[in-house]
Write a protein that holds these residues in place. Structure first.
Motif, mmCIF file in Angstrom:
data_model
loop_
_atom_site.group_PDB
_atom_site.id
_atom_site.type_symbol
_atom_site.label_atom_id
_atom_site.label_comp_id
_atom_site.label_asym_id
_atom_site.label_seq_id
_atom_site.Cartn_x
_atom_site.Cartn_y
_atom_site.Cartn_z
ATOM 1 N N TYR A 105 0.871 -1.285 -0.048
ATOM 2 C CA TYR A 105 -0.010 0.007 -0.109
ATOM 3 C C TYR A 105 0.840 1.229 -0.206
ATOM 4 O O TYR A 105 0.708 2.139 -0.820
ATOM 5 C CB TYR A 105 -0.922 -0.035 1.083
ATOM 6 N N ARG A 106 1.804 1.259 0.758
ATOM 7 C CA ARG A 106 2.872 2.339 1.081
ATOM 8 C C ARG A 106 3.726 2.596 -0.243
ATOM 9 O O ARG A 106 3.952 3.765 -0.600
ATOM 10 C CB ARG A 106 3.591 2.510 2.239
ATOM 11 N N ARG A 107 4.092 1.414 -0.703
ATOM 12 C CA ARG A 107 4.982 1.332 -1.908
ATOM 13 C C ARG A 107 4.244 1.819 -3.338
ATOM 14 O O ARG A 107 4.624 2.492 -4.117
ATOM 15 C CB ARG A 107 5.470 0.115 -2.301
ATOM 16 N N TYR A 108 2.788 1.569 -3.468
ATOM 17 C CA TYR A 108 2.262 1.622 -4.552
ATOM 18 C C TYR A 108 1.370 2.993 -4.646
ATOM 19 O O TYR A 108 1.171 3.495 -5.761
ATOM 20 C CB TYR A 108 1.100 0.738 -4.838
ATOM 21 N N LEU A 109 1.026 3.654 -3.427
ATOM 22 C CA LEU A 109 0.269 5.038 -3.536
ATOM 23 C C LEU A 109 1.127 6.209 -4.316
ATOM 24 O O LEU A 109 0.550 6.864 -5.121
ATOM 25 C CB LEU A 109 -0.043 5.455 -2.141
ATOM 26 N N PRO A 110 2.222 6.340 -3.954
ATOM 27 C CA PRO A 110 3.061 7.346 -4.579
ATOM 28 C C PRO A 110 3.264 7.431 -6.299
ATOM 29 O O PRO A 110 2.928 8.200 -6.889
ATOM 30 C CB PRO A 110 4.479 7.545 -3.971
ATOM 31 N N PRO A 111 3.522 6.219 -6.746
ATOM 32 C CA PRO A 111 3.355 6.030 -8.354
ATOM 33 C C PRO A 111 2.019 6.243 -8.706
ATOM 34 O O PRO A 111 1.991 6.632 -9.885
ATOM 35 C CB PRO A 111 4.094 4.988 -8.558
ATOM 36 N N LEU A 112 1.066 5.690 -8.204
ATOM 37 C CA LEU A 112 -0.187 5.962 -8.693
ATOM 38 C C LEU A 112 -0.719 7.466 -8.763
ATOM 39 O O LEU A 112 -1.471 7.822 -9.529
ATOM 40 C CB LEU A 112 -1.255 5.198 -7.715
ATOM 41 N N VAL A 113 -0.424 8.131 -7.427
ATOM 42 C CA VAL A 113 -0.934 9.437 -7.474
ATOM 43 C C VAL A 113 -0.021 10.343 -8.512
ATOM 44 O O VAL A 113 -0.639 11.251 -9.084
ATOM 45 C CB VAL A 113 -0.277 10.035 -6.024
ATOM 46 N N SER A 114 1.103 10.023 -8.687
ATOM 47 C CA SER A 114 2.014 10.660 -9.844
ATOM 48 C C SER A 114 1.251 10.326 -11.129
ATOM 49 O O SER A 114 1.235 11.300 -12.013
ATOM 50 C CB SER A 114 3.506 10.124 -9.567
#
Length: 278
Positions: free
Chosen positions: A241-250
């Motif tokens: 969850y923590r790893r995937y959220l930043p690239p998804l938001v970007s």
């Protein structure tokens, strides 16, 4: 299920209706398969359309032979990929898919999880593009399929930033509850929508499959309403969850910027409600 080879089933609805041509029946069948939130067998379609089962089987078999419909191993019907692509490319949705393709591809390659591009349509989250690994165990929706918007992360992310009329349709579609119960549920969802707007994303766990988390970020228009959503699904794990959220938001931010520039040159509307003639 085996198609009937003989005459029409006498227990089925009568096979003659005023002005009900073979073409009209075929169109009804295609519209039923295309618009359903759930998957249908040929018998389901016959009931939905009010047609004899034998007649429905014959028409469906011909539509499959013509490449307009597909039938999977469990006998569930869906629009064929060719039909879906032709429809998408002839509409503004095709423009969205084309604009998003490099971004969704890059996101999928970076995280190696199922990635979806969805729009709101008639109270549902409609998946218009999907990239994913060969393993289907974490997949929550297929391209050209629908899920109720309120039971998907993509749907919630879009509804939170959508006009009130779109939210209201999703909250009342298909419900027979009392007005008081619907009003109470609306209050709960509006609080959830406010939380999603503050966070900037929606997350759901175990909604479609046990042990699977869905994470979705809205794609914004120039007016700040939600045009679409980019979402992913993966095994429930706080580290993922923590790893995937930043690239998804970007990725969603990049796509929003691309579409905002497009809006300055074209009129693009990707959500629909009943008043739009769905």
């Amino acid at each position: 299920m085996t198609a009937h080879a003989g005459g029409d089933d006498t227990s089925s609805p009568p096979d003659v209706q005023p002005g009900d041509s073979l073409l009209a029946r075929a169109v009804r069948i295609v519209e039923t398969v295309a618009s359903g939130s759930a998957s249908f067998t040929a018998s389901d379609v016959a009931r939905k359309c009010g047609l004899p089962r034998a007649t429905t089987h014959r028409i469906i078999n011909e539509l499959i032979a013509l490449g307009l419909l597909d039938r999977d191993e469990s006998r569930q019907l869906r629009m064929s990929s060719a039909t879906w692509e032709q429809a998408a490319l002839s509409s503004s949705v095709g423009n969205l898919i084309e604009a998003a393709a490099p971004i969704t591809t890059s996101l999928h390659m970076a995280i190696q999880e199922h990635t979806y591009l969805c729009v709101v349509s008639g109270g549902d989250a409609l998946c218009i593009d999907h990239r994913g690994p060969a393993d289907p165990s974490t997949q929550v929706i297929a391209r050209a399929h629908r899920r109720p918007a309120l039971s998907s992360a993509a749907g919630l992310a879009m509804l939170a930033f959508s006009p009130a009329v779109v939210q209201d349709e999703a909250l009342v579609t298909g419900r027979s509850d009392s007005p008081a119960r619907i009003s109470s549920d609306m209050a709960v969802y509006r609080r959830n929508f406010a939380d999603i707007r503050r966070a900037g994303y929606a997350v759901l766990t175990d909604s479609s499959k046990k042990g699977i988390t869905e994470l979705a970020v809205p794609i914004h228009s120039r007016s700040s309403s939600s045009m679409a959503a980019l979402s992913i699904s993966f095994p429930t794990d706080s580290d993922l969850y923590r790893r995937y959220l930043p690239p998804l938001v970007s990725a969603a931010s990049d796509l929003s910027q691309i579409l905002k520039r497009s809006e300055s040159r074209h009129t693009l509307t990707f959500y629909r409600h009943s008043g739009d003639g769905r």
